[in-house]
Design an enzyme around this catalytic site. Structure first.
Site, PDB file in Angstrom:
ATOM      1  CG  ASN A 137      34.472  36.228  36.071  1.00 56.13           C
ATOM      2  OD1 ASN A 137      34.987  36.743  35.084  1.00 56.13           O
ATOM      3  ND2 ASN A 137      33.607  36.859  36.841  1.00 56.13           N
ATOM      4  NE  ARG A 170      31.059  38.017  33.695  1.00 59.01           N
ATOM      5  CZ  ARG A 170      31.648  39.203  33.801  1.00 59.01           C
ATOM      6  NH1 ARG A 170      32.874  39.294  34.245  1.00 59.01           N
ATOM      7  NH2 ARG A 170      31.005  40.290  33.489  1.00 59.01           N
ATOM      8  CG  HIS A 185      25.986  44.159  34.847  1.00 58.88           C
ATOM      9  ND1 HIS A 185      25.832  45.506  35.051  1.00 58.88           N
ATOM     10  CD2 HIS A 185      27.218  43.845  35.292  1.00 58.88           C
ATOM     11  CE1 HIS A 185      26.942  45.995  35.588  1.00 58.88           C
ATOM     12  NE2 HIS A 185      27.810  44.999  35.744  1.00 58.88           N
ATOM     13  CG  ASN A 216      33.867  50.278  40.277  1.00 60.28           C
ATOM     14  OD1 ASN A 216      33.684  51.452  40.617  1.00 60.28           O
ATOM     15  ND2 ASN A 216      34.947  49.890  39.619  1.00 60.28           N
ATOM     16  NE  ARG A 258      32.898  50.716  33.376  1.00 62.56           N
ATOM     17  CZ  ARG A 258      32.305  49.537  33.535  1.00 62.56           C
ATOM     18  NH1 ARG A 258      31.226  49.233  32.853  1.00 62.56           N
ATOM     19  NH2 ARG A 258      32.785  48.658  34.390  1.00 62.56           N
ATOM     20  CD  GLU A 260      27.374  38.724  37.921  1.00 66.71           C
ATOM     21  OE1 GLU A 260      27.523  38.963  36.729  1.00 66.71           O
ATOM     22  OE2 GLU A 260      27.920  39.378  38.827  1.00 66.71           O
TER      23      GLU A 260
HETATM   24  P1  AMP Z   1      30.709  45.802  43.203  1.00 63.84           P
HETATM   25  O1  AMP Z   1      31.352  46.310  41.939  1.00 63.84           O
HETATM   26  O2  AMP Z   1      29.370  45.172  42.972  1.00 63.84           O
HETATM   27  O3  AMP Z   1      31.623  44.954  44.027  1.00 63.84           O
HETATM   28  O4  AMP Z   1      30.397  47.101  44.106  1.00 63.84           O
HETATM   29  C1  AMP Z   1      31.424  47.947  44.539  1.00 63.84           C
HETATM   30  C2  AMP Z   1      30.811  49.229  45.078  1.00 63.84           C
HETATM   31  O5  AMP Z   1      29.925  48.910  46.161  1.00 63.84           O
HETATM   32  C3  AMP Z   1      31.825  50.208  45.617  1.00 63.84           C
HETATM   33  O6  AMP Z   1      31.516  51.518  45.166  1.00 63.84           O
HETATM   34  C4  AMP Z   1      31.613  50.124  47.110  1.00 63.84           C
HETATM   35  O7  AMP Z   1      31.937  51.317  47.765  1.00 63.84           O
HETATM   36  C5  AMP Z   1      30.125  49.881  47.173  1.00 63.84           C
HETATM   37  N1  AMP Z   1      29.709  49.435  48.499  1.00 63.84           N
HETATM   38  C6  AMP Z   1      29.999  48.279  49.145  1.00 63.84           C
HETATM   39  N2  AMP Z   1      29.473  48.293  50.398  1.00 63.84           N
HETATM   40  C7  AMP Z   1      28.840  49.488  50.548  1.00 63.84           C
HETATM   41  C8  AMP Z   1      28.114  50.122  51.603  1.00 63.84           C
HETATM   42  N3  AMP Z   1      27.924  49.522  52.767  1.00 63.84           N
HETATM   43  N4  AMP Z   1      27.613  51.355  51.384  1.00 63.84           N
HETATM   44  C9  AMP Z   1      27.794  51.968  50.199  1.00 63.84           C
HETATM   45  N5  AMP Z   1      28.473  51.440  49.172  1.00 63.84           N
HETATM   46  C10 AMP Z   1      28.986  50.212  49.341  1.00 63.84           C
END
Ligand code: AMP
Length: 415
Positions: free
Chosen positions: A7, A99, A189, A220, A250, A396
């Site tokens: 990826n 990916r 996604h 994110n 975004r 994924e």
């Molecule tokens: P991702 O892009 O899927 O890696 O997700 C990242 C986001 O998940 C960020 O905003 C992190 O703050 C949020 N995140 C991870 N763990 C937690 C948690 N325990 N509570 C709230 N948000 C979380």
């Protein structure tokens, strides 16, 4: 089969090695042997590798480009010190899965890479100018290093959504603009939403055609997907991943006149406007603090920060809006499934997004909701809830590896 899953981002290379084959897929017994991440390719790169059950290998090296980064990873993968079972040299990598972000209307499923497919991915660059060139860097490098004897497969983020009907994917602009430029909703996604549909099918013991769920990938980047009869019939991201839900940086859905208004009144170029909408909006734009949901929840709790609370409330409001939209579009659903960093880990966001939906008979069990964190896959709704609610950690890479095996072996896709 040992599958190397790649990826590649513009300055990063993420990989996993997964041992899988048709029997593993059927029995859910695939094994992740190792994973790694190289960031800041092009300058002093940060390296983080880990073989399953081993101590992580961390380093910093100047790696010029993706080819050098891949060569560096392969050196570690094939080194006996890294102790990856069954891997001694390049010949122990049997296939590679890449990916790819954008497959436009051409790639409706995963395909084996050849020169024609590569030029097709190059043709999609105008639709994903940041992502496809980065994915291609990984493809060029691995073709050069592994040669033609190792089969390589491209798996597209957009392909799961290729089943959307015209009524979902067209924008209400002159139809000729769609015909001429293929301006439409593609959605992203897709690999994650597809994986969630597959896991739900397993958990609920259903046939693929009976899967009717709303999948919420909240990280994110965030998107929602309406899956009806096992197929994506609508999703929140559009021509690009800027559309739909509110995200870390975004804006998501917005009135398009904001673009012209901002450009005119701020005296900034289109590029600058889109930089604001892509990088300085969403959670960080509203809170003025951060795009990290964990930190926002803490600010809200410890300092009662008004704008942190507003950002979180808006994030949840937008989720609720899409749930309502898809409930109407699908004429009801069997389940709502949460995934992504926020969806998998934040009981608070799940709860706040689903409050005041009593009309639809959605009821979550607070205790189960609290328990469903840190990679746990579980149902969090009460037995009385008319719509089930699940937390399903996404994977994924696993789907990329499985698609690679299926394409290489010409086996039918079970999901
Ligand atoms: P991702 O892009 O899927 O890696 O997700 C990242 C986001 O998940 C960020 O905003 C992190 O703050 C949020 N995140 C991870 N763990 C937690 C948690 N325990 N509570 C709230 N948000 C979380």
């Amino acid at each position: 089969m040992n599958v190397l899953v790649l990826n590649c981002g513009s300055s990063s290379l993420k990989f996993q090695i997964i041992e899988t084959d048709l029997a593993h897929i059927e029995n859910d017994t695939d094994v992740m042997l190792a994973k790694g991440l190289i960031e800041r390719i092009g300058s002093q790169s940060i390296i983080n590798f880990q073989a399953e059950g081993q101590i992580a290998f961390k380093s910093a090296e100047p790696l010029r480009d993706h080819k050098q980064a891949l060569l560096y990873a392969i050196k570690w993968i094939t080194n006996q010190d890294s102790k990856i079972p069954g891997i001694a040299d390049l010949a122990d990598i049997h296939a590679i899965g890449h990916r790819c972000v954008h497959g436009a209307e051409r790639f409706k499923k995963s395909v084996r890479l050849d020169n024609d497919v590569i030029s097709g991915i190059e043709d999609c660059i105008p639709l994903a100018p940041l992502h496809n060139p980065a994915n291609l860097k990984g493809i060029y490098a691995s073709r050069e290093i592994f040669g033609p004897s190792v089969p390589q497969v491209a798996i597209f983020d957009t392909s799961f959504h290729s089943t959307m009907p015209e009524t979902s994917y067209l924008f209400a602009i002159p139809y000729q603009l769609y015909s001429r430029f293929k301006i439409r909703k593609y959605g992203f996604h897709g690999t994650s939403h597809r994986f969630i549909g597959y896991r739900y099918r397993r958990l609920a013991g259903k046939e693929r055609d009976d899967v009717n769920i709303i999948s919420m990938h909240l990280g994110n980047g965030a998107s929602a997907c309406a899956i009806k009869g096992g197929k994506s019939i609508d999703t929140s991201m559009g021509l690009t991943p800027l559309d739909g839900l509110m995200m870390g940086t975004r804006c998501g859905d917005i009135d398009p006149t904001v673009v012209e208004f901002l450009s005119h009144n701020e005296g900034i170029t289109m590029d600058e406007v889109f930089s604001v909408l892509n990088k300085r909006s969403g959670l960080i734009g509203i809170s003025g603090l951060t795009n990290d949901m964990r930190d926002l929840l803490q600010e809200e709790k410890e300092h009662q920060d008004r704008r942190a609370k507003l950002a979180i409330d808006m994030f949840c409001h937008r989720i609720k809006k899409y749930i309502g939209f898809y409930l109407a579009e699908m004429n009801g659903t069997d389940a709502i499934c949460f995934t992504g960093g926020i969806g998998e880990n934040s009981a608070e966001i799940r709860k706040r997004s689903l409050t005041h939906l009593d009309f639809f008979g959605i009821e979550i069990d607070d205790e189960l909701n609290q328990l469903a964190c840190g990679g746990r896959e579980m149902k969090i709704s009460t037995p009385e809830s008319r719509i089930a609610v699940y937390v399903i950690p996404t994977n994924e890479e696993l789907l990329l590896a499985r698609d690679t095996v299926r394409v290489v072996l010409n086996a039918p896709r079970i999901w």
